[in-house]
Design a protein around this motif. Structure first.
Motif, short mmCIF file in Angstrom:
data_model
loop_
_atom_site.label_atom_id
_atom_site.label_comp_id
_atom_site.label_asym_id
_atom_site.label_seq_id
_atom_site.Cartn_x
_atom_site.Cartn_y
_atom_site.Cartn_z
N PRO A 1 -35.32 -16.65 35.36
CA PRO A 1 -35.78 -15.89 36.53
C PRO A 1 -35.36 -14.42 36.53
CG PRO A 1 -34.56 -17.86 37.20
CD PRO A 1 -34.38 -17.70 35.74
N PHE A 2 -34.15 -14.14 36.04
CA PHE A 2 -33.58 -12.81 36.26
C PHE A 2 -33.26 -12.02 34.99
CE2 PHE A 2 -32.14 -15.59 39.81
CZ PHE A 2 -32.92 -15.02 40.81
N ARG A 3 -33.33 -12.66 33.82
CA ARG A 3 -32.93 -11.96 32.59
C ARG A 3 -34.01 -12.01 31.52
NH1 ARG A 3 -29.18 -8.57 33.08
NH2 ARG A 3 -28.36 -8.93 30.99
N SER A 4 -35.24 -12.30 31.89
CA SER A 4 -36.28 -12.48 30.87
C SER A 4 -36.62 -11.19 30.15
CB SER A 4 -37.54 -13.08 31.51
OG SER A 4 -38.13 -12.18 32.42
N ASN B 1 -39.83 -19.29 29.63
CA ASN B 1 -40.29 -18.01 29.14
C ASN B 1 -39.37 -17.55 28.01
OD1 ASN B 1 -37.99 -16.81 30.36
ND2 ASN B 1 -39.12 -16.19 32.19
N ARG B 2 -39.51 -16.32 27.58
CA ARG B 2 -38.80 -15.84 26.40
C ARG B 2 -37.28 -15.86 26.57
NH1 ARG B 2 -37.05 -10.69 26.28
NH2 ARG B 2 -37.57 -10.39 24.08
N ALA B 3 -36.79 -15.89 27.81
CA ALA B 3 -35.34 -15.88 28.03
C ALA B 3 -34.67 -17.17 27.57
CB ALA B 3 -35.03 -15.62 29.50
N LEU B 4 -35.46 -18.21 27.31
CA LEU B 4 -34.87 -19.42 26.72
C LEU B 4 -34.09 -19.08 25.47
CD1 LEU B 4 -34.85 -22.64 26.58
CD2 LEU B 4 -36.71 -22.35 24.92
N TRP B 5 -34.54 -18.04 24.74
CA TRP B 5 -33.98 -17.70 23.43
C TRP B 5 -32.91 -16.61 23.50
CZ3 TRP B 5 -35.61 -21.17 20.11
CH2 TRP B 5 -36.87 -21.73 20.26
N ARG B 6 -32.41 -16.29 24.68
CA ARG B 6 -31.49 -15.15 24.80
C ARG B 6 -30.28 -15.25 23.87
NH1 ARG B 6 -28.79 -13.87 29.76
NH2 ARG B 6 -28.29 -11.93 28.67
N THR B 7 -29.76 -16.44 23.67
CA THR B 7 -28.58 -16.58 22.82
C THR B 7 -28.93 -16.44 21.33
OG1 THR B 7 -28.86 -19.01 22.81
CG2 THR B 7 -27.38 -18.05 24.47
N ALA C 1 -40.14 -12.65 20.85
CA ALA C 1 -40.14 -13.85 21.69
C ALA C 1 -41.30 -13.73 22.67
CB ALA C 1 -38.81 -13.99 22.43
N VAL C 2 -42.26 -14.61 22.56
CA VAL C 2 -43.48 -14.50 23.36
C VAL C 2 -43.28 -15.11 24.74
CG1 VAL C 2 -44.91 -14.57 21.29
CG2 VAL C 2 -44.46 -16.70 22.54
#
Length: 305
Positions: A91-94, A120-126, A140-141
């Protein structure tokens, strides 16, 4: 769109909790705390139901069945991972960290990261910092529309593949979580992608659909019904030998994609990671290390050509 939806949901939950505490505390702090406890118990119970159904359905699957201790550990881990992913990162870091497409080739193969349903693409933040540190360009799409057909995601993946290829001079590797793996297969079908991608890695992808898909209402979720028409047509359209392009990570504690073996492909490099839940799989260090090692081996093979 999914970021706005999840941000709205998270804020409403927090506001609702605050309003309840403010109202109930005037009568009794025990009443206020009890209301919050009920909400927490509902979350724990819904997640426990997922794992209970998973374990029952997996009883007839040929993959190794999880021990009770593994299921309990996966349930506990997923409680925290899911909250962090769906109530903070997405929600907040995508858009907190952009894609990295260097202007000068690094000599390393690039990556297209493809998320799954309700993500969304933030799933891959790590993953972003380790990929960049190793010199792997990445994009990251965001798959839109959120509840549309999986077939509609092919142009988004195709554009990302083109950009990563342009930045590196090499065909990229696709790394996909859950529905993202089906979107990658749909892209391969629609865009003749076999010659344009080096490898496809899937994490907890319902290649044959999932038992939980019977309760779906959204178009893309219905397409993931276990042994349903859409996944059957997708498999039927694939040429012999395509599975050799795939590495499939799967788990006997996947609380969304089950039975366990549905996340595998015949003749692919299928890798069991026991005792790991669905969203957690995308945040496990050993999965990231395995993908980095694969990227390195693919870079070495390109250097020898």
């Amino acid at each position: 769109m999914i970021a706005r939806m999840q941000a709205t949901w998270t804020v409403l939950l927090l506001l609702g909790a605050a309003c309840w505490v403010g109202y109930a505390a005037q009568r009794s702090w025990a009443l206020a705390g009890g209301g919050i406890a009920v909400g927490v118990l509902v979350y724990l119970g819904v997640m426990a139901l997922q794992f209970t159904l998973m374990q029952r359905v997996n009883a007839a699957d040929p993959a190794p069945r999880a021990r009770f201790a593994q299921v309990l550990r996966a349930w506990w881990a997923e409680l925290g991972v899911a909250l962090h992913v769906f109530c903070w990162d997405q929600p907040f870091r995508s858009r907190a960290e952009p894609d990295w497409l260097p202007t000068a080739p690094t000599g390393q193969r690039g990556v297209v990261l493809v998320h799954g349903f309700l993500c969304n693409r933030a799933l891959w933040r790590t993953w972003f910092a380790p990929l960049r540190a190793a010199g792997h360009a990445y994009e990251a799409v965001n798959l839109e529309p959120v509840f549309g057909s999986i077939d509609d995601y092919a142009p988004t993946i195709d554009a990302a593949v083109q950009r990563v290829h342009a930045a590196t001079g090499m065909a990229p590797v696709l790394i996909c979580h859950s529905m993202g793996g089906l979107a990658a297969r749909a892209w391969l079908r629609a865009c003749a992608g076999d010659a344009r991608v080096q490898h496809v890695v899937t994490l907890g992808t319902p290649h044959r659909g999932t038992w939980a898909g019977r309760f779906a209402r959204a178009v893309n979720a219905r397409q993931m019904a276990l042994d349903g028409d859409w996944v059957g047509q997708l498999s039927g359209a694939e040429p012999a030998g395509r599975a050799a392009l795939f590495t499939c990570w799967y788990s006997n504690c996947d609380n969304i994609v089950f039975p366990t073996s549905t996340a595998t492909l015949p003749k692919a490099d299928n890798r069991l990671i026991a005792g790991v839940a669905h969203v957690e799989m995308a945040r496990r260090p050993e999965v990231l290390r395995g993908c980095l090692a694969l990227l390195m081996s693919e870079a070495d093979s390109a250097a020898k050509i």
